[in-house]
Design a protein around this motif. Structure first.
Motif, PDB file in Angstrom:
ATOM      1  N   ARG A 154       0.904  -1.527  -0.145  1.00 62.89           N
ATOM      2  CA  ARG A 154       0.072   0.144  -0.298  1.00 62.89           C
ATOM      3  C   ARG A 154       0.846   0.992  -0.091  1.00 62.89           C
ATOM      4  N   MET A 155       2.107   0.876   0.328  1.00 64.46           N
ATOM      5  CA  MET A 155       2.833   2.018  -0.165  1.00 64.46           C
ATOM      6  C   MET A 155       2.893   3.400  -1.137  1.00 64.46           C
ATOM      7  N   SER A 156       3.016   4.760  -1.065  1.00 63.00           N
ATOM      8  CA  SER A 156       3.289   5.296  -2.109  1.00 63.00           C
ATOM      9  C   SER A 156       4.665   5.380  -2.483  1.00 63.00           C
ATOM     10  N   GLU A 157       4.547   5.902  -3.937  1.00 65.91           N
ATOM     11  CA  GLU A 157       5.787   5.692  -4.276  1.00 65.91           C
ATOM     12  C   GLU A 157       6.941   6.871  -3.729  1.00 65.91           C
ATOM     13  N   ALA A 158       6.164   8.036  -3.152  1.00 66.31           N
ATOM     14  CA  ALA A 158       6.955   8.780  -2.270  1.00 66.31           C
ATOM     15  C   ALA A 158       7.394   7.946  -1.359  1.00 66.31           C
ATOM     16  N   GLU A 159       6.557   7.892  -0.581  1.00 66.06           N
ATOM     17  CA  GLU A 159       7.270   7.114   0.700  1.00 66.06           C
ATOM     18  C   GLU A 159       8.764   5.671   0.359  1.00 66.06           C
ATOM     19  N   GLU A 160       7.853   4.494  -0.663  1.00 66.25           N
ATOM     20  CA  GLU A 160       8.788   3.943  -0.915  1.00 66.25           C
ATOM     21  C   GLU A 160      10.715   4.726  -1.151  1.00 66.25           C
ATOM     22  N   GLN A 161      10.757   5.456  -1.922  1.00 62.26           N
ATOM     23  CA  GLN A 161      11.430   6.224  -1.941  1.00 62.26           C
ATOM     24  C   GLN A 161      12.485   6.801  -0.894  1.00 62.26           C
ATOM     25  N   ARG A 162      11.698   7.094  -0.364  1.00 63.87           N
ATOM     26  CA  ARG A 162      12.360   7.394   1.602  1.00 63.87           C
ATOM     27  C   ARG A 162      12.609   6.452   2.456  1.00 63.87           C
ATOM     28  N   TRP A 163      11.667   5.120   2.036  1.00 62.87           N
ATOM     29  CA  TRP A 163      12.232   3.992   2.597  1.00 62.87           C
ATOM     30  C   TRP A 163      13.377   2.914   2.717  1.00 62.87           C
ATOM     31  N   VAL A 164      13.645   3.389   1.182  1.00 62.51           N
ATOM     32  CA  VAL A 164      15.400   3.119   0.574  1.00 62.51           C
ATOM     33  C   VAL A 164      15.917   3.788   1.361  1.00 62.51           C
ATOM     34  N   GLY A 165      16.270   4.971   1.537  1.00 62.96           N
ATOM     35  CA  GLY A 165      17.357   5.740   1.723  1.00 62.96           C
ATOM     36  C   GLY A 165      17.340   5.792   3.148  1.00 62.96           C
ATOM     37  N   ASP A 212      20.658   3.539   4.454  1.00 64.41           N
ATOM     38  CA  ASP A 212      21.042   3.489   6.068  1.00 64.41           C
ATOM     39  C   ASP A 212      21.326   2.481   6.402  1.00 64.41           C
ATOM     40  N   LYS A 213      20.648   1.790   6.807  1.00 61.83           N
ATOM     41  CA  LYS A 213      20.611   0.684   8.041  1.00 61.83           C
ATOM     42  C   LYS A 213      21.841  -0.597   7.623  1.00 61.83           C
ATOM     43  N   LEU A 214      21.780  -0.679   6.458  1.00 68.39           N
ATOM     44  CA  LEU A 214      22.694  -2.062   5.955  1.00 68.39           C
ATOM     45  C   LEU A 214      23.627  -1.327   6.253  1.00 68.39           C
ATOM     46  N   ALA A 215      24.298  -0.167   5.668  1.00 63.36           N
ATOM     47  CA  ALA A 215      25.907   0.669   5.684  1.00 63.36           C
ATOM     48  C   ALA A 215      26.393  -0.122   6.862  1.00 63.36           C
ATOM     49  N   ALA A 216      25.089   0.145   8.223  1.00 61.44           N
ATOM     50  CA  ALA A 216      26.187   0.371   9.272  1.00 61.44           C
ATOM     51  C   ALA A 216      26.631  -0.685  10.012  1.00 61.44           C
ATOM     52  N   GLN A 217      25.352  -1.486   9.492  1.00 60.66           N
ATOM     53  CA  GLN A 217      25.730  -3.448  10.159  1.00 60.66           C
ATOM     54  C   GLN A 217      26.510  -3.591   9.086  1.00 60.66           C
ATOM     55  N   THR A 270      32.864   0.462 -10.572  1.00 58.60           N
ATOM     56  CA  THR A 270      32.585   2.070 -10.388  1.00 58.60           C
ATOM     57  C   THR A 270      31.178   2.928 -10.393  1.00 58.60           C
ATOM     58  N   GLU A 271      30.456   1.961 -11.505  1.00 55.49           N
ATOM     59  CA  GLU A 271      29.212   1.991 -11.525  1.00 55.49           C
ATOM     60  C   GLU A 271      28.460   1.492 -10.851  1.00 55.49           C
ATOM     61  N   ARG A 272      28.388   0.970 -10.277  1.00 47.21           N
ATOM     62  CA  ARG A 272      27.719  -0.059  -9.105  1.00 47.21           C
ATOM     63  C   ARG A 272      28.277   1.048  -7.757  1.00 47.21           C
ATOM     64  N   ALA A 273      29.340   1.685  -7.484  1.00 43.41           N
ATOM     65  CA  ALA A 273      29.560   2.912  -6.152  1.00 43.41           C
ATOM     66  C   ALA A 273      28.944   4.442  -6.544  1.00 43.41           C
ATOM     67  N   ARG A 274      28.880   4.355  -7.875  1.00 45.27           N
ATOM     68  CA  ARG A 274      28.212   6.018  -8.189  1.00 45.27           C
ATOM     69  C   ARG A 274      27.064   5.912  -8.101  1.00 45.27           C
ATOM     70  N   GLY A 275      26.157   5.076  -8.568  1.00 45.69           N
ATOM     71  CA  GLY A 275      24.781   4.416  -8.181  1.00 45.69           C
ATOM     72  C   GLY A 275      24.000   4.687  -6.859  1.00 45.69           C
ATOM     73  N   TYR A 276      25.378   4.505  -5.516  1.00 40.51           N
ATOM     74  CA  TYR A 276      24.954   4.326  -4.490  1.00 40.51           C
ATOM     75  C   TYR A 276      25.012   5.445  -3.877  1.00 40.51           C
ATOM     76  N   LEU A 277      25.756   5.774  -4.545  1.00 44.01           N
ATOM     77  CA  LEU A 277      26.761   6.955  -3.556  1.00 44.01           C
ATOM     78  C   LEU A 277      24.766   8.455  -4.124  1.00 44.01           C
ATOM     79  N   GLU A 278      24.543   8.456  -5.300  1.00 43.11           N
ATOM     80  CA  GLU A 278      23.682   9.290  -5.626  1.00 43.11           C
ATOM     81  C   GLU A 278      22.186   8.378  -5.434  1.00 43.11           C
ATOM     82  N   GLY A 279      22.340   7.521  -4.879  1.00 40.55           N
ATOM     83  CA  GLY A 279      20.756   6.649  -3.869  1.00 40.55           C
ATOM     84  C   GLY A 279      21.063   7.589  -2.770  1.00 40.55           C
ATOM     85  N   VAL A 280      22.394   7.560  -1.469  1.00 42.00           N
ATOM     86  CA  VAL A 280      22.196   8.369  -0.638  1.00 42.00           C
ATOM     87  C   VAL A 280      21.574  10.258  -0.635  1.00 42.00           C
ATOM     88  N   VAL A 281      22.418  10.245  -1.667  1.00 43.36           N
ATOM     89  CA  VAL A 281      22.424  12.163  -1.870  1.00 43.36           C
ATOM     90  C   VAL A 281      21.163  12.392  -2.300  1.00 43.36           C
TER      91      VAL A 281
END
Length: 207
Positions: A66-77, A81-86, A182-193
């Motif tokens: 039931r999540m909206s697209e906006a909620e989906e994008q927020r939760w991805v971020g 962050d949670k996975l990176a910390a782990q 390179t491309e994978r890392a750039r995509g990851y950082l773009e997602g964080v931003v």
């Protein structure tokens, strides 16, 4: 810890992860959205919780249908962050960071990039890294601490390449072609931003 070796679900205890596996796969909507290395799977059986895990070169994020697209994008971020910390519980010190830079230069740049200093800084919130070629100094933002190792290596290589080529022209990017993520890392950082620019949501609740 490398990004691909995290076996659990972010935000869940091992017992809950085991219980989820015993219940079998969740019912999903036919469509799963994929952005860069992130795949979002919607489940009609999931009412309130959000979880994530690594699957090969991708990050799988499980959300309620039931999540909206906006909620989906927020939760991805949030879950990235949670996975990176782990995945990176140990902070690499400046000395180890310099050793890492020397190894990467030798492996991907023929040892030609030889920084005089490599260190963490806490005053870079809009850039992941910077360098001063005249001084041979490289500075990495403390925000990289806790991110997957392949992302840290990419940023280090990026700054090492700037010791050889100052701009971002074709010659600069050719230096990074040897690094396979390179491309994978750039995509990851773009997602964080992108996630940082979205309104903050409360942390995920467990079932």
């Amino acid at each position: 810890m490398p990004a691909d070796s995290s076996p659990g679900l972010a935000g869940e205890t091992p017992a809950r992860s085991a219980s989820r596996r015993q219940r079998g796969p969740a019912t999903r909507q036919p469509r799963a959205s994929v952005t860069s290395a992130v795949e979002v799977r919607r489940s009609t059986r999931r009412n309130r919780t959000v979880s994530a895990y690594r699957e090969g070169d991708r990050t799988i994020v499980l959300i309620p249908a039931r999540m909206s697209e906006a909620e989906e994008q927020r939760w991805v971020g949030v879950m990235l962050d949670k996975l990176a910390a782990q995945e990176s519980r140990r902070v690499i010190g400046d000395s180890a960071l310099a050793d890492r830079a020397e190894r990467l230069s030798g492996q991907y740049l023929g040892g030609r990039a030889r920084p005089a200093s490599v260190r963490w800084v806490t005053n870079q919130n809009t850039r992941w890294g910077s360098c001063t070629p005249a001084e041979g100094s490289i500075r990495l933002s403390h925000r990289l601490q806790g991110m997957p190792e392949y992302v840290l290596d990419y940023v280090l290589l990026h700054e090492l390449a700037h010791l050889l080529v100052p701009g971002h022209g074709p010659r600069f990017w050719r230096l990074l072609e040897a690094y396979p993520r390179t491309e994978r890392a750039r995509g990851y950082l773009e997602g964080v931003v992108a996630a940082d620019r979205l309104p903050h949501l409360p942390a995920a609740r467990e079932e």
